[in-house]
Enzyme design. Structure first.
Site, PDB file in Angstrom:
ATOM      1  CB  SER A  36      -0.957   0.009   1.188  1.00 38.60           C
ATOM      2  OG  SER A  36      -0.260  -0.200   2.403  1.00 38.60           O
ATOM      3  CG  ASP A 241      -3.365   4.138   8.628  1.00 42.55           C
ATOM      4  OD1 ASP A 241      -2.228   4.636   8.826  1.00 42.55           O
ATOM      5  OD2 ASP A 241      -3.775   3.857   7.491  1.00 42.55           O
ATOM      6  CG  HIS A 244      -1.488   3.375   4.900  1.00 43.55           C
ATOM      7  ND1 HIS A 244      -2.718   2.959   5.330  1.00 43.55           N
ATOM      8  CD2 HIS A 244      -0.952   2.341   4.212  1.00 43.55           C
ATOM      9  CE1 HIS A 244      -2.923   1.710   4.916  1.00 43.55           C
ATOM     10  NE2 HIS A 244      -1.866   1.315   4.232  1.00 43.55           N
TER      11      HIS A 244
END
Ligand SMILES: *[C@@H]1O[C@H](CO)[C@@H](O)[C@H](O)[C@H]1NC(C)=O
Ligand SMILES: *[C@@H]1O[C@H](CO)[C@@H](O)[C@H](O)[C@H]1NC(C)=O
Ligand SMILES: *[C@@H]1O[C@H](CO)[C@@H](O)[C@H](O)[C@H]1NC(C)=O
Ligand SMILES: *[C@@H]1O[C@H](CO)[C@@H](O)[C@H](O)[C@H]1NC(C)=O
Ligand SMILES: *[C@@H]1O[C@H](CO)[C@@H](O)[C@H](O)[C@H]1NC(C)=O
Length: 288
Positions: A36, A241, A244
């Site tokens: 990601s 989070d 990221h």
């Protein structure tokens, strides 16, 4: 006095240009792969009440499109690159800002004559290193897209940012080095580019507790195989989070990758057979 000033100015100006001059006229293929944080989640916010994720749409100047930056789309055509770069690749997820655009803009900023940059996005969120082994779907897709891309240019590098998913179990973290090494070697071999320069990112975060084990494998890989450089993302700002990189962090990371790439290119031009240097580019956030 005046002469030495001019000489210094010339030297300062000449060194980066001189080492890039040999490129010209071919599209410079840059493969982007990993999970990601390579796909890009900068500016993606998760509404914890509804569970809906959205991208804030903020594209900083360092990530703006440029006619000299193209992207191989999911349907294998070249289009002008725009954020989010991985929207049609990592299509099950909400994509935001990643390191690809700030990397390309930083390289062109250093040398406007570098030529066209052809970005080949291949990263998929949530994937582990086992899914990138030869024979697996992601590996085969990566090789396929790279082979299509090179018909229009020449391979210059792969940028790789992955490993967060391999921090959950101690065993996977310990096996990371071997799996990563095999993946890089198989990939170079299948592309018939045994010295393909690889620029990987040492983790800033992980899905589990074994982050340092994976980082150690990443930071030391250049002592085991040539032409693998590592830039360290540790300490770069994270989204709430804690997994990221934020948009400003991705801008910084793209610029660090560009610095490492240009350094390696210059080394390469003057010493074509030299092994990977041990340069590790750190960020200014106290990490690394
Ligand atoms: C968003 O937050 C919700 C609630 O905390 C969580 O269940 C969901 O997995 C999160 N989604 C993403 C994509 O992070
Ligand atoms: C391929 O994808 C690009 C970018 O998403 C799009 O602009 C183009 O229309 C597509 N071409 C075909 C033939 O589907
Ligand atoms: C998207 O989700 C579908 C259904 O789960 C899955 O088959 C597909 O492989 C996923 N693709 C990507 C790129 O995540
Ligand atoms: C990697 O991820 C795949 C797909 O989620 C899963 O099936 C597999 O067990 C994982 N492998 C390892 C070694 O973690
Ligand atoms: C370095 O030189 C080798 C051999 O000349 C070439 O294959 C490789 O692409 C060069 N690296 C870069 C970053 O251009």
């Amino acid at each position: 006095m005046m002469l030495s000033f001019i000489l210094l100015a010339l030297l300062a100006h000449a060194s980066p240009i001189k080492c890039l001059n040999h490129l010209q006229h071919k599209m410079n293929i840059i493969i982007l792969a990993g999970q990601s944080n390579m796909a890009g989640r900068g500016g993606v916010v998760n509404n914890t009440a509804t569970g809906v994720t959205t991208w804030d749409g903020v594209v900083p100047p360092e990530c703006q499109p440029n006619p000299s930056i193209l992207r191989l789309s999911a349907n294998l055509t070249w289009v002008e690159a725009r954020e989010p770069l991985h929207a049609d690749i990592d299509y099950n997820k909400t994509n935001g800002i990643g390191p690809g655009m700030p990397f390309a803009n930083a390289v062109l900023g250093k040398d406007p004559k570098f030529g066209v940059v052809g970005l080949v996005p291949c990263a998929i969120g949530g994937t582990n290193i086992s899914q990138w082994q030869k024979g697996e779907f992601l590996y085969e897709q990566l090789v396929k897209r790279a082979r299509v891309a090179v018909k229009s240019g020449v391979y210059r590098a792969m940028l790789w940012f992955q490993g967060e998913s391999d921090t959950v179990n101690k065993q996977d973290a310990d096996l990371y080095r071997g799996r990563l090494e095999r993946f890089f070697q198989d990939f170079r071999s299948d592309l018939q580019t045994p010295m393909l320069p690889i620029f990987q990112v040492a983790l800033a975060s992980g899905s589990g507790p074994f982050i340092e084990e994976v980082r150690e494998a990443q930071l030391k890989l250049n002592t085991r195989i040539p032409k693998v450089e590592c830039v360290d993302a540790k300490g770069l700002p994270l989204e709430p989070d804690r997994l990221h990189l934020t948009t400003p962090a991705q801008v910084k990371l793209g610029q660090m990758l560009a610095a490492s790439f240009l350094h390696s290119l210059c080394n390469n031009a003057s010493h074509p057979t030299s092994r990977s240097s041990s340069l590790i580019i750190s960020n200014d956030y106290g990490g690394g």
